[in-house]
Write a protein that holds these residues in place. Structure first.
Motif, PDB file in Angstrom:
ATOM      1  N   GLY A  47       0.793  -1.235   0.000  1.00 25.39           N
ATOM      2  CA  GLY A  47       0.000   0.000   0.000  1.00 25.39           C
ATOM      3  C   GLY A  47       0.822   1.279   0.000  1.00 25.39           C
ATOM      4  O   GLY A  47       0.309   2.345   0.302  1.00 25.39           O
ATOM      5  N   ASN A  48       2.107   1.173  -0.354  1.00 23.51           N
ATOM      6  CA  ASN A  48       2.963   2.367  -0.413  1.00 23.51           C
ATOM      7  C   ASN A  48       2.948   2.999  -1.792  1.00 23.51           C
ATOM      8  O   ASN A  48       2.563   2.364  -2.775  1.00 23.51           O
ATOM      9  N   SER A  93       1.447  -9.647   0.483  1.00 27.15           N
ATOM     10  CA  SER A  93       1.683  -8.843   1.683  1.00 27.15           C
ATOM     11  C   SER A  93       1.214  -9.615   2.903  1.00 27.15           C
ATOM     12  O   SER A  93       0.144 -10.218   2.901  1.00 27.15           O
ATOM     13  N   THR A 118       4.985  -1.614   5.036  1.00 25.01           N
ATOM     14  CA  THR A 118       3.920  -0.607   4.996  1.00 25.01           C
ATOM     15  C   THR A 118       4.397   0.647   5.723  1.00 25.01           C
ATOM     16  O   THR A 118       4.915   0.555   6.832  1.00 25.01           O
ATOM     17  N   ASN A 159      -2.818   3.073   6.283  1.00 24.01           N
ATOM     18  CA  ASN A 159      -3.792   2.168   5.755  1.00 24.01           C
ATOM     19  C   ASN A 159      -3.083   0.830   5.597  1.00 24.01           C
ATOM     20  O   ASN A 159      -2.335   0.624   4.654  1.00 24.01           O
ATOM     21  N   GLN A 161      -2.359  -2.877   4.769  1.00 16.69           N
ATOM     22  CA  GLN A 161      -2.880  -3.806   3.777  1.00 16.69           C
ATOM     23  C   GLN A 161      -2.135  -5.128   3.878  1.00 16.69           C
ATOM     24  O   GLN A 161      -0.936  -5.157   3.699  1.00 16.69           O
ATOM     25  N   ARG A 164      -2.759  -9.165   0.315  1.00 16.14           N
ATOM     26  CA  ARG A 164      -2.798  -8.853  -1.107  1.00 16.14           C
ATOM     27  C   ARG A 164      -1.806  -9.760  -1.823  1.00 16.14           C
ATOM     28  O   ARG A 164      -0.718 -10.002  -1.323  1.00 16.14           O
ATOM     29  N   LYS A 309      -2.133  -2.592  -9.642  1.00 16.90           N
ATOM     30  CA  LYS A 309      -2.438  -1.612  -8.609  1.00 16.90           C
ATOM     31  C   LYS A 309      -3.957  -1.513  -8.411  1.00 16.90           C
ATOM     32  O   LYS A 309      -4.456  -1.543  -7.296  1.00 16.90           O
ATOM     33  N   TYR A 313      -6.055  -2.628  -5.055  1.00 19.10           N
ATOM     34  CA  TYR A 313      -6.848  -1.668  -4.295  1.00 19.10           C
ATOM     35  C   TYR A 313      -8.288  -2.167  -4.175  1.00 19.10           C
ATOM     36  O   TYR A 313      -8.921  -1.997  -3.144  1.00 19.10           O
ATOM     37  N   ALA A 316      -8.357  -4.768  -1.554  1.00 20.10           N
ATOM     38  CA  ALA A 316      -8.254  -4.158  -0.229  1.00 20.10           C
ATOM     39  C   ALA A 316      -9.583  -3.530   0.175  1.00 20.10           C
ATOM     40  O   ALA A 316      -9.999  -3.611   1.318  1.00 20.10           O
ATOM     41  N   LYS A 317     -10.263  -2.920  -0.819  1.00 25.02           N
ATOM     42  CA  LYS A 317     -11.520  -2.237  -0.541  1.00 25.02           C
ATOM     43  C   LYS A 317     -12.576  -3.259  -0.098  1.00 25.02           C
ATOM     44  O   LYS A 317     -13.257  -3.058   0.904  1.00 25.02           O
TER      45      LYS A 317
END
Lengths: 347, 246
Positions: A47-48, A93, A118, A159, A161, A164, A309, A313, A316-317
């Motif tokens: 998430g970076n 991750s 992270t 945030n 994560q 992933r 990416k 995301y 993650a959402k």
């Protein structure tokens, strides 16, 4: 913010981001991750920002003790990472706890692994970058490779994560045979026909001289028309120098900004990770490409990274929403000296 | 100035504009003019530029700019180079303590050329040297125009460590070591000025296309400048180059 301790630094572990740009005209090398694709993916996984500082481990991985909980991801060459004795997947991750220990069983594929945290690594930004430039001793952690006992801090976490995963394999690092596509120039006219033919039609071997500055290859002699020396000019990443010895040198992240040897060709950007992960003894061949093809391949690669990416995301959402729907918390409670893990679920 | 630049492909993220086949102030002026014109126009997709003796390397981002469009734009700028008015290059004074521990080879240089130590210093500090390019290590200047009366071959055995700030001569070249490094130059003096300081607002003091002028100072002045540098109140002496002065 959290901290981790280097228990053993491995062969060579440095802090890198995607490089220090804007100072080549002053003789300052770009530096940055040798395998920029692996570095970007590692950062994206946790998430970076793609350009965050992370660790580049070479050949023999470090041993790291986590002084605080963290979320990490490991990409690039496969050094067989292990947490507290349990094997870890690459390109995923994961969440680690305070007191956990990250070690590596040994290099299985490739040469360089990337470890992202992270929040990134909290080292000073020197001349616009966190990258370590070893020769000038600037950037990274005190301008040097990490040593046992160093304690590094991770940056602020917005945030967290984990879980992933990237399924796709971008490169096959392990085969020992590497084909590099190249664009001829800028001094291809300094070579005889025979020299150019040998360049494209023979095999070269990576020597032990393969560091962050450049990869020296041995093989057929590449014949010059009139000597190897030119009036010094600029050197781009992946430029293939041919000095008088006839050996080739592929110029990499810590290359000098200028140099006085003829450059027969340049590795295309999309193939740079392949050479960054090549190890001594690997066999290299060169294949002629065009500028148009090189640009197309680079764009395709960047598009694939962008897609990853977006997918991550989205993953993650969904996860966050699922968590929101059903909050589960685990509490450690001690009653009369005995610890209990208590799971509290929202109804 | 009618010779056209060659546009050489240097991989898929850089191109090299080559302005001539030899090292000359004329060619260097063109490079400086080209670089300044590009800077003023702030062309989209250019990452950075690296001027060298006879060429200008342009690092670009192919995701942001099409190569052929970029070359067309550059060619237009090149056609117009003779018409643009350039600001005068800057001359920066480099206070230098010659001889003694700071310049252990000063006497070598004098005896090799059959002149006195004072003459070496006078000749060396009399000229404004053009900075053709920076490279090798951060802030290392490749200077042109040294008087051949003080030219001296490199040492037979290089020193393993030369302190940062050392001023030396190698053949017909003179230069300054920005940071401590090994090397075989004949050392004639040392400057307290820091050519490279990564934590300064401008980490590198010199810029290609500008000039250096050495100024002979004594030990007391050296210490004074060193103190001022430590306290952050030293002001570099920089002035616009006057035409015809060299």
């Amino acid at each position: 913010m959290g901290q981790f301790r280097i228990v053993d630094a491995g062969f060579m572990t440095t802090v890198q981001d995607l490089g220090r740009y804007g100072y080549q005209q002053y003789g300052v090398s770009v530096s940055g991750a040798m395998d920029y694709v692996a570095a970007k993916l590692a950062n994206i996984l946790v998430g970076n920002d793609e350009n965050e500082g992370l660790l580049e481990a070479t050949m023999i991985g470090p041993k790291i003790e986590f002084l605080d909980a963290a979320v990490i991801a490991i990409t690039g060459g496969d050094m067989q990472p292990v947490i507290n004795g349990v094997s870890l997947n690459l390109n995923k991750s994961i969440s680690v706890n305070k007191g956990d220990s990250l070690t590596f069983r040994g290099m299985k594929k490739g040469l360089r692994s990337y470890i992202a945290f992270t929040g990134g690594i909290d080292v000073p930004v020197v001349m616009g970058s966190k990258s370590t430039f070893l020769k000038a001793q600037i950037g990274g952690y005190e301008g040097r490779a990490l040593r046992a006992g160093d304690i590094l801090s991770t940056g602020l976490v917005n945030n967290v994560q984990f879980g992933r995963e990237i399924a796709e394999n971008y490169y096959d690092y392990g085969s020992g045979k590497v084909e590099l596509r190249v664009v001829l120039g800028p001094q291809d006219d300094a070579f005889t026909e025979n020299g150019i033919e040998n360049f494209f039609n023979s095999e070269f071997r990576v020597t032990n001289n393969c560091d962050r500055m450049g990869y020296t290859l041995e093989g057929e002699n590449i014949e010059h028309k009139d000597g190897a020396d030119i009036i010094s000019d600029g050197i781009s990443m992946g430029a293939i120098q041919v000095p008088n010895s006839g050996n080739l040198i592929i110029m990499m992240a810590d290359r000098q900004t200028t140099g006085g040897y003829t450059k027969i060709a340049n590795v295309i950007t999309a193939d740079l990770p392949k050479i960054a992960q090549a190890k001594p003894g690997d066999v290299i061949t060169f294949k002629k490409s065009t500028l148009e093809e090189a640009h197309m391949l680079f764009k395709e690669l960047e598009n694939r990274i962008d897609e990853v990416k977006i997918q991550l995301y989205a993953q993650a959402k969904n996860k966050t929403e699922a968590t929101k729907a059903k909050m589960v918390k685990i509490y450690n409670i001690t009653v009369n000296g005995t610890s209990y893990g208590v799971k509290v679920e929202e109804l | 100035m009618c010779e056209k630049a060659k546009y050489l492909i240097s991989g898929d993220c850089a191109l090299n504009m080559e302005f001539g086949s030899n090292i000359s102030e004329e060619v260097n002026k063109k490079i400086r003019a080209m670089a300044l014109s590009i800077e003023v126009k702030a062309l989209h997709g250019i990452v950075e530029m690296v001027p060298t003796y006879r060429s200008l390397m342009i690092h670009y981002d192919p995701l942001k700019v099409d190569f052929y469009e970029l070359v067309n734009t550059l060619k237009k700028i090149e056609q117009n180079l003779d018409n643009i008015v350039l600001p005068a290059p800057e001359v920066i004074e480099i206070p230098t303590l010659y001889g003694g521990d700071c310049g252990p080879d000063l006497e070598n240089v004098a005896s090799y050329n059959n002149i006195t130590v004072e003459e070496v210093v006078e000749i060396h500090a009399s000229k404004e040297y053009l900075i053709y390019m920076l490279g090798f290590t951060p802030g290392f200047p490749y200077l042109g125009g040294m008087d051949t009366r003080i030219a001296t071959p490199r040492l037979q055995t290089p020193r393993s460590r030369i302190p940062g700030g050392s001023v030396g001569i190698a053949g017909e070249q003179t230069g300054i070591y920005p940071v401590s490094s090994p090397g075989g130059w004949q050392l004639i003096g040392r400057t307290p000025i820091k050519l490279f300081d990564p934590h300064r607002k401008n980490p590198i003091l010199l810029k290609s296309g500008n000039y250096i002028k050495f100024k002979s100072i004594n030990e007391e002045e050296y210490k004074k400048i060193e103190n001022e540098l430590d306290n952050g109140n030293y002001e570099h002496i920089i002035y616009p180059k006057k035409d015809g002065v060299n």
